[in-house]
Design a protein around this motif. Structure first.
Motif, PDB file in Angstrom:
ATOM      1  N   SER A  67    -105.365 -20.002  69.898  1.00  0.00           N
ATOM      2  CA  SER A  67    -104.243 -20.260  69.269  1.00  0.00           C
ATOM      3  C   SER A  67    -102.567 -19.022  68.985  1.00  0.00           C
ATOM      4  O   SER A  67    -101.879 -19.454  68.895  1.00  0.00           O
ATOM      5  CB  SER A  67    -104.513 -19.759  67.640  1.00  0.00           C
ATOM      6  N   GLY A  68    -102.775 -17.835  69.551  1.00  0.00           N
ATOM      7  CA  GLY A  68    -101.743 -17.195  69.501  1.00  0.00           C
ATOM      8  C   GLY A  68    -100.708 -17.589  71.156  1.00  0.00           C
ATOM      9  O   GLY A  68     -99.705 -17.575  70.930  1.00  0.00           O
ATOM     10  N   ALA A  69    -101.329 -18.361  71.937  1.00  0.00           N
ATOM     11  CA  ALA A  69    -100.910 -18.648  72.637  1.00  0.00           C
ATOM     12  C   ALA A  69    -100.238 -19.749  72.863  1.00  0.00           C
ATOM     13  O   ALA A  69     -98.854 -20.315  73.238  1.00  0.00           O
ATOM     14  CB  ALA A  69    -101.451 -18.772  74.089  1.00  0.00           C
ATOM     15  N   LEU A  70    -100.909 -20.802  72.137  1.00  0.00           N
ATOM     16  CA  LEU A  70     -99.684 -21.665  71.641  1.00  0.00           C
ATOM     17  C   LEU A  70     -98.696 -21.923  70.553  1.00  0.00           C
ATOM     18  O   LEU A  70     -97.732 -22.461  70.336  1.00  0.00           O
ATOM     19  CB  LEU A  70    -101.694 -22.858  70.462  1.00  0.00           C
ATOM     20  N   ASN A  71     -98.963 -20.588  69.672  1.00  0.00           N
ATOM     21  CA  ASN A  71     -97.502 -20.421  68.574  1.00  0.00           C
ATOM     22  C   ASN A  71     -96.178 -19.413  69.638  1.00  0.00           C
ATOM     23  O   ASN A  71     -95.484 -20.151  69.116  1.00  0.00           O
ATOM     24  CB  ASN A  71     -98.234 -19.185  68.167  1.00  0.00           C
ATOM     25  N   ILE A 137    -100.330 -27.176  61.678  1.00  0.00           N
ATOM     26  CA  ILE A 137     -99.949 -27.239  60.384  1.00  0.00           C
ATOM     27  C   ILE A 137     -98.816 -25.800  60.146  1.00  0.00           C
ATOM     28  O   ILE A 137     -97.765 -25.852  59.531  1.00  0.00           O
ATOM     29  CB  ILE A 137    -101.000 -27.021  59.043  1.00  0.00           C
ATOM     30  N   TYR A 138     -99.622 -24.090  60.935  1.00  0.00           N
ATOM     31  CA  TYR A 138     -98.279 -23.170  60.389  1.00  0.00           C
ATOM     32  C   TYR A 138     -96.894 -23.259  61.451  1.00  0.00           C
ATOM     33  O   TYR A 138     -95.794 -23.596  60.696  1.00  0.00           O
ATOM     34  CB  TYR A 138     -99.485 -21.939  60.340  1.00  0.00           C
ATOM     35  N   THR A 139     -97.774 -23.927  62.316  1.00  0.00           N
ATOM     36  CA  THR A 139     -97.162 -22.985  63.099  1.00  0.00           C
ATOM     37  C   THR A 139     -95.663 -24.456  63.701  1.00  0.00           C
ATOM     38  O   THR A 139     -94.579 -23.658  63.988  1.00  0.00           O
ATOM     39  CB  THR A 139     -97.640 -22.389  64.936  1.00  0.00           C
ATOM     40  N   MET A 140     -96.097 -25.514  64.111  1.00  0.00           N
ATOM     41  CA  MET A 140     -95.378 -26.200  64.284  1.00  0.00           C
ATOM     42  C   MET A 140     -95.221 -26.966  63.061  1.00  0.00           C
ATOM     43  O   MET A 140     -93.917 -28.115  62.782  1.00  0.00           O
ATOM     44  CB  MET A 140     -96.424 -27.718  64.656  1.00  0.00           C
ATOM     45  N   TRP A 141     -95.398 -26.705  61.468  1.00  0.00           N
ATOM     46  CA  TRP A 141     -94.883 -27.123  60.410  1.00  0.00           C
ATOM     47  C   TRP A 141     -94.323 -26.752  59.231  1.00  0.00           C
ATOM     48  O   TRP A 141     -92.697 -26.235  59.121  1.00  0.00           O
ATOM     49  CB  TRP A 141     -95.819 -28.533  59.909  1.00  0.00           C
ATOM     50  N   LEU A 142     -95.149 -25.803  58.668  1.00  0.00           N
ATOM     51  CA  LEU A 142     -94.764 -24.885  57.339  1.00  0.00           C
ATOM     52  C   LEU A 142     -93.865 -24.076  58.131  1.00  0.00           C
ATOM     53  O   LEU A 142     -93.001 -23.819  57.255  1.00  0.00           O
ATOM     54  CB  LEU A 142     -95.953 -24.574  56.865  1.00  0.00           C
ATOM     55  N   ILE A 150     -96.201 -19.112  54.451  1.00  0.00           N
ATOM     56  CA  ILE A 150     -96.917 -17.260  54.831  1.00  0.00           C
ATOM     57  C   ILE A 150     -97.910 -17.552  53.864  1.00  0.00           C
ATOM     58  O   ILE A 150     -99.432 -17.516  54.104  1.00  0.00           O
ATOM     59  CB  ILE A 150     -96.303 -16.238  53.947  1.00  0.00           C
ATOM     60  N   VAL A 151     -97.713 -18.404  52.531  1.00  0.00           N
ATOM     61  CA  VAL A 151     -98.278 -18.218  51.899  1.00  0.00           C
ATOM     62  C   VAL A 151     -99.430 -19.181  51.890  1.00  0.00           C
ATOM     63  O   VAL A 151    -100.179 -19.406  51.926  1.00  0.00           O
ATOM     64  CB  VAL A 151     -97.788 -19.018  49.875  1.00  0.00           C
ATOM     65  N   ILE A 152     -99.136 -20.916  52.621  1.00  0.00           N
ATOM     66  CA  ILE A 152     -99.887 -22.151  52.903  1.00  0.00           C
ATOM     67  C   ILE A 152    -100.803 -21.646  54.048  1.00  0.00           C
ATOM     68  O   ILE A 152    -101.735 -21.465  54.782  1.00  0.00           O
ATOM     69  CB  ILE A 152     -99.807 -23.328  52.280  1.00  0.00           C
ATOM     70  N   GLY A 153     -99.747 -20.809  55.174  1.00  0.00           N
ATOM     71  CA  GLY A 153    -100.162 -20.908  56.328  1.00  0.00           C
ATOM     72  C   GLY A 153    -101.280 -19.574  56.532  1.00  0.00           C
ATOM     73  O   GLY A 153    -101.886 -19.306  57.654  1.00  0.00           O
ATOM     74  N   GLY A 154    -101.048 -18.522  55.105  1.00  0.00           N
ATOM     75  CA  GLY A 154    -101.707 -17.367  55.985  1.00  0.00           C
ATOM     76  C   GLY A 154    -103.644 -18.018  55.207  1.00  0.00           C
ATOM     77  O   GLY A 154    -104.541 -16.881  56.221  1.00  0.00           O
ATOM     78  N   GLY A 206     -83.631 -18.818  62.124  1.00  0.00           N
ATOM     79  CA  GLY A 206     -83.607 -20.261  60.922  1.00  0.00           C
ATOM     80  C   GLY A 206     -84.973 -20.597  60.512  1.00  0.00           C
ATOM     81  O   GLY A 206     -85.352 -21.924  60.086  1.00  0.00           O
ATOM     82  N   VAL A 207     -85.292 -19.366  60.103  1.00  0.00           N
ATOM     83  CA  VAL A 207     -86.695 -19.404  59.582  1.00  0.00           C
ATOM     84  C   VAL A 207     -86.994 -19.417  58.187  1.00  0.00           C
ATOM     85  O   VAL A 207     -86.355 -18.019  57.544  1.00  0.00           O
ATOM     86  CB  VAL A 207     -87.892 -18.268  60.258  1.00  0.00           C
ATOM     87  N   PRO A 208     -87.775 -20.255  56.779  1.00  0.00           N
ATOM     88  CA  PRO A 208     -87.444 -20.493  56.243  1.00  0.00           C
ATOM     89  C   PRO A 208     -88.322 -19.336  55.649  1.00  0.00           C
ATOM     90  O   PRO A 208     -88.993 -19.484  54.596  1.00  0.00           O
ATOM     91  CB  PRO A 208     -87.048 -21.383  55.155  1.00  0.00           C
ATOM     92  N   MET A 209     -88.046 -18.393  55.657  1.00  0.00           N
ATOM     93  CA  MET A 209     -88.353 -16.842  54.435  1.00  0.00           C
ATOM     94  C   MET A 209     -88.083 -16.208  53.517  1.00  0.00           C
ATOM     95  O   MET A 209     -86.882 -16.971  53.156  1.00  0.00           O
ATOM     96  CB  MET A 209     -89.075 -15.680  55.822  1.00  0.00           C
ATOM     97  N   LEU A 210     -88.716 -16.171  52.673  1.00  0.00           N
ATOM     98  CA  LEU A 210     -88.202 -15.878  50.869  1.00  0.00           C
ATOM     99  C   LEU A 210     -87.375 -15.270  51.305  1.00  0.00           C
ATOM    100  O   LEU A 210     -86.304 -15.364  50.670  1.00  0.00           O
ATOM    101  CB  LEU A 210     -89.648 -15.372  50.577  1.00  0.00           C
TER     102      LEU A 210
END
Length: 313
Positions: A67-71, A137-142, A150-154, A206-210
Motif C-alpha cells: 500500500s505504501g509503494a502504491l501511495n 479510495i484514500y490516495t487517488m480520491w479522498l 483523513i476521517v474517511i481514509g482513516g 494543493g491537498v485539502p487538509m482541514l
C-alpha cells in the motif's frame, strides 16, 4: 559535508539501493500495521500455531508495505512539493514511478495469496480490500478531494487488527470492530495535529487538509471533538471480551492526558503557536503515537493474563 541538493526532487542519480526500496514500503507505518495486526491476532480467542501466526503477520506487513509503494507512486507529484516528503524515493529520483507501481502491485498479489494460504481466505479478502481502500479510495480520491480525507481514509489504517483477528478466528466480531473503531477515531486528531504545524506543506501541494480549507481554529475545535468522542470508546472497550484491568488503567490515564492535550491545543491561537514553533501541537502529535501503542499493548497484556489464568475479569 552533505550535498544540499541531495534531497531536492529528482536530484538522485545512479541505481536505487536496497534502502530505497525499503523506504518505498513506508517502514514507520508498517511498524504500526504489524503491531496492531499482531495485537488483533493475540487477543483473539483462538490460538494459532506459531508458524501460522508468524506467516500471517509477515504477509499483513507485506500488504501494508505494498500500500505504501502504491501511495508513493501516485503521490509523487505532491510529495515533491512538500518538505516532509520530497526526499522519498520517487520524488527524489532514486526509484522510478513505474518501478514503485510494479513493486506495489507485485507485493499486493503475493501478500493476499500467501495470507489466504497461510491463514484463511476471509483474512486475505480483508487484506485485499484494505490495500484497495488505501491505494484507490484514500490516495487517488479522498486525499485530493475533500477535507474529510483523513476521517474517511482513516479506515485503511484501522483494518490491521481486524485482519489479525480474522486470520485467527476466520470471521469478524464485535471485538475486532472495537479495535477498528479505536484506530478509526484516533486517526483524525493524530493527523490534524500534524497538519497544524505542516499547513504550508499541504497548502503548497494543493491537498485539502482541514487546516487549508477551514483554517487552524476550526481544526483545533475538531481535534477536541474527536478526542472527546474517542475517550469513551477507548475506555468502554475495557468492559468488552478483550478488555481487562490493565487496559482499563491504561485507557483512563492515556485518554485523560489526550483530552488535556486537545484542550490545550484548542485554547491556543496562531500567534501563540508560532511564537513557540508549535510546541504544544508537536507534543500532542508525538503523544498520539504512544497512545495507540499503549492501548494495544495493554490489550495483549490482559489477553496474556487471561490465558495463564491470572485475569481478574
Amino acid at each position: 559535508m552533505t550535498d544540499a541538493t541531495s534531497t531536492l526532487p529528482g536530484t538522485r542519480t545512479g541505481e536505487a539501493g536496497f534502502g530505497d526500496y525499503v523506504a518505498l514500503l513506508k517502514p514507520r507505518v508498517m511498524t504500526l500495521v504489524v503491531f496492531t495486526a499482531f495485537a488483533g491476532l493475540m487477543v483473539a480467542p483462538v490460538s494459532l500455531h506459531p508458524m501460522v501466526a508468524f506467516a500471517s503477520i509477515l504477509f499483513i506487513a507485506l500488504g501494508g508495505g505494498a500500500s505504501g509503494a502504491l501511495n508513493m507512486w501516485w503521490d509523487a507529484d505532491i510529495d515533491a512539493v512538500m518538505r516532509r516528503t520530497r526526499s522519498r524515493p520517487v520524488p527524489s529520483g532514486a526509484v522510478r514511478g513505474d518501478e514503485a507501481l510494479a513493486l506495489g502491485l507485485a507485493l499486493s498479489g503475493i501478500a493476499v495469496v500467501m495470507l489466504g494460504l497461510a491463514a484463511n481466505w476471509a483474512a486475505a479478502g480483508l487484506l485485499a480490500f484494505t490495500i484497495f481502500f488505501y491505494a484507490v479510495i484514500y490516495t487517488m480520491w479522498l486525499k485530493r478531494w475533500t477535507p474529510q480525507n483523513i476521517v474517511i481514509g482513516g479506515a485503511a489504517g484501522a483494518f490491521p487488527p481486524m485482519i489479525g483477528w480474522v486470520a485467527a478466528t476466520g470471521s469478524v466480531s464485535l471485538e475486532s470492530v472495537l479495535m477498528f473503531a479505536l484506530i478509526f477515531m484516533w486517526t483524525p486528531p493524530h493527523f490534524w495535529a500534524l497538519a497544524l504545524f505542516m499547513k504550508s506543506d499541504y497548502a503548497d501541494a494543493g491537498v485539502p487538509m482541514l487546516t487549508v480549507t477551514h483554517g487552524r481554529p476550526a481544526t483545533r475545535r475538531h481535534i477536541v471533538v474527536y478526542t472527546a468522542l474517542l475517550a469513551p470508546l477507548a475506555i468502554g472497550t475495557a468492559f468488552s471480551a478483550i478488555g481487562g484491568p490493565v487496559y482499563l488503567a491504561v485507557a483512563v490515564i492515556m485518554n485523560l492526558r489526550f483530552l488535556q492535550g486537545a484542550v490545550a491545543i484548542a485554547r491556543r491561537d496562531d500567534a501563540a503557536a508560532e511564537a513557540d514553533n508549535y510546541k504544544v501541537e508537536k507534543a500532542f502529535f508525538r503523544f498520539s503515537l504512544y497512545y495507540l501503542f499503549a492501548h494495544f499493548g495493554a490489550l495483549m497484556v490482559d489477553a496474556g493474563l487471561d490465558r495463564f489464568g491470572w485475569g481478574i475479569w
